[in-house]
Design a protein around this motif. Structure first.
Motif, PDB file in Angstrom:
ATOM      1  N   LEU A   1     133.863  -5.511 -73.737  1.00 22.65           N
ATOM      2  CA  LEU A   1     132.410  -5.365 -73.850  1.00 22.65           C
ATOM      3  C   LEU A   1     131.893  -4.324 -72.866  1.00 22.65           C
ATOM      4  O   LEU A   1     131.002  -3.533 -73.170  1.00 22.65           O
ATOM      5  CB  LEU A   1     131.724  -6.706 -73.580  1.00 22.65           C
ATOM      6  N   GLY A   2     132.507  -4.324 -71.696  1.00 22.89           N
ATOM      7  CA  GLY A   2     132.092  -3.380 -70.662  1.00 22.89           C
ATOM      8  C   GLY A   2     132.330  -1.933 -71.060  1.00 22.89           C
ATOM      9  O   GLY A   2     131.767  -1.009 -70.464  1.00 22.89           O
ATOM     10  N   LEU A   3     133.177  -1.716 -72.071  1.00 24.71           N
ATOM     11  CA  LEU A   3     133.476  -0.333 -72.483  1.00 24.71           C
ATOM     12  C   LEU A   3     132.435   0.216 -73.457  1.00 24.71           C
ATOM     13  O   LEU A   3     132.356   1.432 -73.664  1.00 24.71           O
ATOM     14  CB  LEU A   3     134.849  -0.260 -73.152  1.00 24.71           C
ATOM     15  N   LEU A   4     131.663  -0.690 -74.065  1.00 24.41           N
ATOM     16  CA  LEU A   4     130.751  -0.234 -75.119  1.00 24.41           C
ATOM     17  C   LEU A   4     129.856   0.931 -74.685  1.00 24.41           C
ATOM     18  O   LEU A   4     129.734   1.913 -75.406  1.00 24.41           O
ATOM     19  CB  LEU A   4     129.913  -1.405 -75.650  1.00 24.41           C
ATOM     20  N   PRO A   5     129.235   0.823 -73.485  1.00 22.06           N
ATOM     21  CA  PRO A   5     128.369   1.950 -73.108  1.00 22.06           C
ATOM     22  C   PRO A   5     129.135   3.256 -72.910  1.00 22.06           C
ATOM     23  O   PRO A   5     128.543   4.328 -72.872  1.00 22.06           O
ATOM     24  CB  PRO A   5     127.756   1.495 -71.764  1.00 22.06           C
ATOM     25  N   HIS A   6     130.469   3.174 -72.796  1.00 21.64           N
ATOM     26  CA  HIS A   6     131.261   4.375 -72.517  1.00 21.64           C
ATOM     27  C   HIS A   6     131.590   5.159 -73.789  1.00 21.64           C
ATOM     28  O   HIS A   6     132.094   6.274 -73.720  1.00 21.64           O
ATOM     29  CB  HIS A   6     132.591   4.004 -71.849  1.00 21.64           C
ATOM     30  N   LEU A   7     131.329   4.535 -74.959  1.00 21.34           N
ATOM     31  CA  LEU A   7     131.853   5.111 -76.189  1.00 21.34           C
ATOM     32  C   LEU A   7     131.378   6.540 -76.447  1.00 21.34           C
ATOM     33  O   LEU A   7     132.116   7.361 -76.959  1.00 21.34           O
ATOM     34  CB  LEU A   7     131.483   4.230 -77.399  1.00 21.34           C
ATOM     35  N   GLU A   8     130.128   6.810 -76.072  1.00 22.62           N
ATOM     36  CA  GLU A   8     129.590   8.143 -76.385  1.00 22.62           C
ATOM     37  C   GLU A   8     129.729   9.103 -75.216  1.00 22.62           C
ATOM     38  O   GLU A   8     129.335  10.256 -75.304  1.00 22.62           O
ATOM     39  CB  GLU A   8     128.098   8.020 -76.730  1.00 22.62           C
ATOM     40  N   ARG A   9     130.266   8.594 -74.098  1.00 23.47           N
ATOM     41  CA  ARG A   9     130.275   9.421 -72.894  1.00 23.47           C
ATOM     42  C   ARG A   9     131.452  10.381 -72.859  1.00 23.47           C
ATOM     43  O   ARG A   9     132.488  10.140 -73.467  1.00 23.47           O
ATOM     44  CB  ARG A   9     130.344   8.531 -71.655  1.00 23.47           C
ATOM     45  N   THR A  10     131.267  11.430 -72.066  1.00 17.23           N
ATOM     46  CA  THR A  10     132.358  12.369 -71.831  1.00 17.23           C
ATOM     47  C   THR A  10     132.876  12.172 -70.399  1.00 17.23           C
ATOM     48  O   THR A  10     132.221  11.528 -69.568  1.00 17.23           O
ATOM     49  CB  THR A  10     131.880  13.818 -71.976  1.00 17.23           C
ATOM     50  N   VAL A  11     134.009  12.767 -70.137  1.00 18.07           N
ATOM     51  CA  VAL A  11     134.533  12.730 -68.769  1.00 18.07           C
ATOM     52  C   VAL A  11     133.546  13.430 -67.839  1.00 18.07           C
ATOM     53  O   VAL A  11     133.309  12.994 -66.705  1.00 18.07           O
ATOM     54  CB  VAL A  11     135.927  13.402 -68.710  1.00 18.07           C
TER      55      VAL A  11
ATOM     56  N   TRP B   1     135.203  10.079 -72.861  1.00 19.95           N
ATOM     57  CA  TRP B   1     135.599   9.404 -71.622  1.00 19.95           C
ATOM     58  C   TRP B   1     136.719   8.395 -71.855  1.00 19.95           C
ATOM     59  O   TRP B   1     137.676   8.325 -71.092  1.00 19.95           O
ATOM     60  CB  TRP B   1     134.372   8.764 -70.982  1.00 19.95           C
ATOM     61  N   LEU B   2     136.631   7.612 -72.935  1.00 18.51           N
ATOM     62  CA  LEU B   2     137.681   6.612 -73.147  1.00 18.51           C
ATOM     63  C   LEU B   2     139.027   7.294 -73.368  1.00 18.51           C
ATOM     64  O   LEU B   2     140.034   6.931 -72.760  1.00 18.51           O
ATOM     65  CB  LEU B   2     137.352   5.718 -74.349  1.00 18.51           C
ATOM     66  N   PHE B   3     139.044   8.306 -74.235  1.00 21.22           N
ATOM     67  CA  PHE B   3     140.296   9.029 -74.460  1.00 21.22           C
ATOM     68  C   PHE B   3     140.725   9.738 -73.181  1.00 21.22           C
ATOM     69  O   PHE B   3     141.891   9.709 -72.788  1.00 21.22           O
ATOM     70  CB  PHE B   3     140.146  10.057 -75.592  1.00 21.22           C
ATOM     71  N   GLY B   4     139.749  10.352 -72.508  1.00 22.54           N
ATOM     72  CA  GLY B   4     140.054  11.108 -71.296  1.00 22.54           C
ATOM     73  C   GLY B   4     140.635  10.221 -70.207  1.00 22.54           C
ATOM     74  O   GLY B   4     141.550  10.626 -69.480  1.00 22.54           O
ATOM     75  N   SER B   5     140.118   9.000 -70.099  1.00 22.99           N
ATOM     76  CA  SER B   5     140.632   8.112 -69.049  1.00 22.99           C
ATOM     77  C   SER B   5     142.104   7.796 -69.306  1.00 22.99           C
ATOM     78  O   SER B   5     142.906   7.711 -68.378  1.00 22.99           O
ATOM     79  CB  SER B   5     139.795   6.829 -68.968  1.00 22.99           C
ATOM     80  N   VAL B   6     142.458   7.677 -70.583  1.00 25.88           N
ATOM     81  CA  VAL B   6     143.854   7.422 -70.939  1.00 25.88           C
ATOM     82  C   VAL B   6     144.684   8.696 -70.738  1.00 25.88           C
ATOM     83  O   VAL B   6     145.807   8.672 -70.214  1.00 25.88           O
ATOM     84  CB  VAL B   6     143.929   6.934 -72.410  1.00 25.88           C
ATOM     85  N   ALA B   7     144.093   9.826 -71.152  1.00 26.12           N
ATOM     86  CA  ALA B   7     144.811  11.101 -71.042  1.00 26.12           C
ATOM     87  C   ALA B   7     145.127  11.420 -69.579  1.00 26.12           C
ATOM     88  O   ALA B   7     146.188  11.967 -69.269  1.00 26.12           O
ATOM     89  CB  ALA B   7     143.974  12.217 -71.671  1.00 26.12           C
ATOM     90  N   LEU B   8     144.211  11.067 -68.681  1.00 26.84           N
ATOM     91  CA  LEU B   8     144.436  11.349 -67.256  1.00 26.84           C
ATOM     92  C   LEU B   8     145.430  10.369 -66.642  1.00 26.84           C
ATOM     93  O   LEU B   8     145.784  10.483 -65.474  1.00 26.84           O
ATOM     94  CB  LEU B   8     143.103  11.287 -66.487  1.00 26.84           C
ATOM     95  N   ASP B   9     145.856   9.403 -67.426  1.00 22.69           N
ATOM     96  CA  ASP B   9     146.659   8.297 -66.916  1.00 22.69           C
ATOM     97  C   ASP B   9     148.153   8.432 -67.244  1.00 22.69           C
ATOM     98  O   ASP B   9     148.945   7.564 -66.890  1.00 22.69           O
ATOM     99  CB  ASP B   9     146.139   7.002 -67.564  1.00 22.69           C
ATOM    100  N   LEU B  10     148.498   9.517 -67.932  1.00 22.90           N
ATOM    101  CA  LEU B  10     149.859   9.584 -68.490  1.00 22.90           C
ATOM    102  C   LEU B  10     150.933   9.466 -67.423  1.00 22.90           C
ATOM    103  O   LEU B  10     151.925   8.766 -67.591  1.00 22.90           O
ATOM    104  CB  LEU B  10     150.038  10.868 -69.305  1.00 22.90           C
ATOM    105  N   ALA B  11     150.724  10.150 -66.286  1.00 19.13           N
ATOM    106  CA  ALA B  11     151.751  10.114 -65.237  1.00 19.13           C
ATOM    107  C   ALA B  11     151.927   8.686 -64.733  1.00 19.13           C
ATOM    108  O   ALA B  11     153.048   8.223 -64.501  1.00 19.13           O
ATOM    109  CB  ALA B  11     151.361  11.044 -64.099  1.00 19.13           C
ATOM    110  N   ARG B  12     150.819   7.978 -64.583  1.00 15.56           N
ATOM    111  CA  ARG B  12     150.877   6.607 -64.065  1.00 15.56           C
ATOM    112  C   ARG B  12     151.635   5.689 -65.031  1.00 15.56           C
ATOM    113  O   ARG B  12     152.275   4.712 -64.633  1.00 15.56           O
ATOM    114  CB  ARG B  12     149.449   6.084 -63.831  1.00 15.56           C
TER     115      ARG B  12
END
Ligand SMILES: Cc1cc2nc3c(=O)[nH]c(=O)nc-3n(C[C@H](O)[C@H](O)[C@H](O)COP(=O)(O)OP(=O)(O)OC[C@H]3O[C@@H](n4cnc5c(N)ncnc54)[C@H](O)[C@@H]3O)c2cc1C
Length: 500
Positions: free
Chosen positions: A169-179, A214-225
């Motif tokens: 639910l906390g992600l809903l406001p992030h759906l339209e956001r960019t990094v 932002w949601l995709f970007g947060s995952v994309a920035l996470d690949l090394a981890r």
């Protein structure tokens, strides 16, 4: 005979779908125009006059999704196979004009490294990174439940329910956001940090921070981890492992089989016509191509909605690549295998201002003659000018190729000083080459830019062609580019097909 499924193209998306279906006893035909599987994640062998040879990766060189719970790992378990991959630590070294940053997979090492590399606004930056990791964790947990994304039918909507958790639910406001929005929210203006994030997003989301969802970007920035891997013997080992599983399980894999037409009868996809005129029939046709190519293969049967989608989908990048055989002495001892270079701050990314350089690990002696290393360097490039150069004549095209190769060598020299003096073999690839070898429209590779309007719930789903019986897989479709992502898409499609 009528197949249960015909799959067009042995890219990782098509291969994975075909292998999973064959494992379940489906009669499957995988049709590949080329003579090797893997598409953009394949390799080629270049023999030398003395009988030795290089194995160059054509595109993809660094792989995610093999860690326990990752998409490739899920497939390996399902198919009862082992991919020949080894983990890498660190994932890559990033060379900015005034500093270097090591992308460690180890969380504590990465936390220390980001604080060291970007001391300006360190506290705010740390809050940004922790936020990014928290959002990515929720997204990874969601992905691991294999949700029917993007939902395309009422059944998908119902299927989403068990994959939902209160934390989402906390992600809903992030759906339209960019990094970029998140960077502004944390008041991060440090140009070095922003350039670093832009460059990292370019290779994983195809667009910089101000455009990347932002949601995709947060995952994309996470690949090394999450963990990254090297494919022993070259990228094609991944595809070859899948091809072996397909054949083991009774699937048919035909090379030099270019599909010219997807056949539609009564509004439903019923098979394909090959370049030689042969027609094959199936209950399902699965296209591992871009949205533009699927529209082309449907010809007059392409629904208006698909034509509109193809028209409205923003142009994707092409790649300019250099394949080098170099003396091992060109690589300083202990150097990482992967490097991203940004030459100049404040200038557009791609076109040689950013470059990604991959060396095969020294332990893999199958990749180059003794005492040498095989290197792939790539940069994002706009496709149009390459076709214009080609239309202008061979001299113009060759001259442009030469200029871009020099740009890539300039960038590579940042990570590998003195590289030029060690080159034993050199070849370049342009969008024209990628179009020839993969038949992707205009040589556009690497998937669609992950902007909010083309990402997550709004990305293209497996049914996006709008023709019953025709399914999309591959990096045009959800969740996007990379072998791990197209594998996630293939799993999603496999589950939809099994449900019937
Ligand atoms: C330069 C570059 C670097 C990259 N780096 C990485 C990386 O480091 N890590 C990573 O994970 N990803 C990377 N990627 C992205 C990754 O390679 C792709 O997202 C992924 O491999 C795409 O897989 P796909 O299934 O969509 O199909 P593709 O790879 O596009 O394969 C499609 C296949 O279909 C075949 N085909 C096409 N048309 C027809 C037809 N009409 N009939 C028969 N066969 C047909 C083609 O020959 C091809 O084999 C990179 C890509 C590029 C170009």
């Amino acid at each position: 005979m009528t197949y249960d499924a015909i799959i067009i193209g042995a890219g990782v998306g098509g291969l994975t779908t075909a292998a999973l279906l064959a494992r379940d006893g489906w009669r499957v035909a995988l049709l590949e125009g080329h003579i090797e599987p893997g598409g953009c994640a394949s390799s080629y062998r270049r023999k030398r006059p003395d009988g030795s040879s290089y194995v160059f990766d054509v595109g993809a060189t660094l792989f995610g999704g093999f860690q326990p719970g990752g998409a490739h790992d899920w497939v390996a378990r399902r198919l009862g196979l082992r991919f020949p991959v080894v983990p890498l630590e660190s994932a890559m070294q990033v060379w900015l004009p005034d500093r270097t940053v090591t992308r460690y997979g180890d969380p504590a090492a990465w936390r220390a490294e980001r604080a060291r590399a970007f001391p300006a606004q360190a506290a705010a930056a740390e809050r940004f990174w922790q936020n990014q990791e928290g959002v990515a964790d929720i997204a990874w947990r969601f992905a691991a439940r294999n949700p029917p994304m993007p939902p395309e039918t009422a059944g998908d909507l119902l299927g989403l329910i068990p994959a939902m958790r209160p934390e989402m639910l906390g992600l809903l406001p992030h759906l339209e956001r960019t990094v970029g929005h998140e960077l502004r929210r944390h008041r991060l203006t440090d140009p070095a940090l922003r350039a670093f994030i832009d460059a990292q997003l370019l290779i994983s989301a195809q667009v910089p921070a101000d455009e990347a969802a932002w949601l995709f970007g947060s995952v994309a920035l996470d690949l090394a981890r999450q963990g990254v891997f090297y494919a022993e013997g070259g990228a094609w080992s991944i595809a070859r492992t899948l091809a072996d599983a397909l054949i083991r399980d009774g699937g048919e894999l035909r090379y030099r089989a270019w599909v010219d037409q997807i056949l539609v009868a009564g509004g439903r996809a019923v098979g394909v016509r090959l370049a030689g005129g042969e027609e094959l029939r199936a209950r399902h046709v699965i296209a591992g191509q871009t949205v533009w190519d699927v529209a082309r293969l449907l010809g007059e049967a392409a629904p208006r909605r698909l034509l509109r989608l193809a028209k409205e989908t923003p142009e994707a990048w092409g790649a300019f690549t250099c394949y080098l055989g170099v003396d091992a002495a060109a690589v300083p001892a202990g150097h990482a295998e992967h490097h991203q270079v940004l030459l100049r701050y404040g200038e557009p990314l791609g076109e040689g201002n950013t470059a990604f350089i991959s060396l095969h690990p020294a332990h893999d002696t199958s990749r180059a003659p003794a005492g040498q290393r095989a290197v792939t360097i790539s940069t994002h490039t706009r496709v149009g000018p390459w076709w214009e150069a080609r239309a202008a004549g061979r001299a113009t095209y060759v001259e442009r190729k030469g200029r871009w190769a020099e740009r890539l060598l300039d960038a590579a020299e940042v990570a590998l000083p003195g590289l030029r003096g060690h080159i034993r073999y050199q070849q370049s690839g342009t969008p024209v080459s990628f179009a020839r070898y993969t038949r992707r429209a205009e040589g556009m590779v690497g998937g669609l830019g992950q902007r909010p309007a083309q990402s997550g719930f709004l990305s293209l789903g497996a049914r996006a062609a709008g023709v019953p019986g025709l399914w999309l897989v591959g990096d045009s479709a959800f969740p996007g580019q990379s072998t791990a992502a197209v594998t996630q898409g293939a799993i999603r499609l496999y589950r939809a097909l099994r449900r019937g």
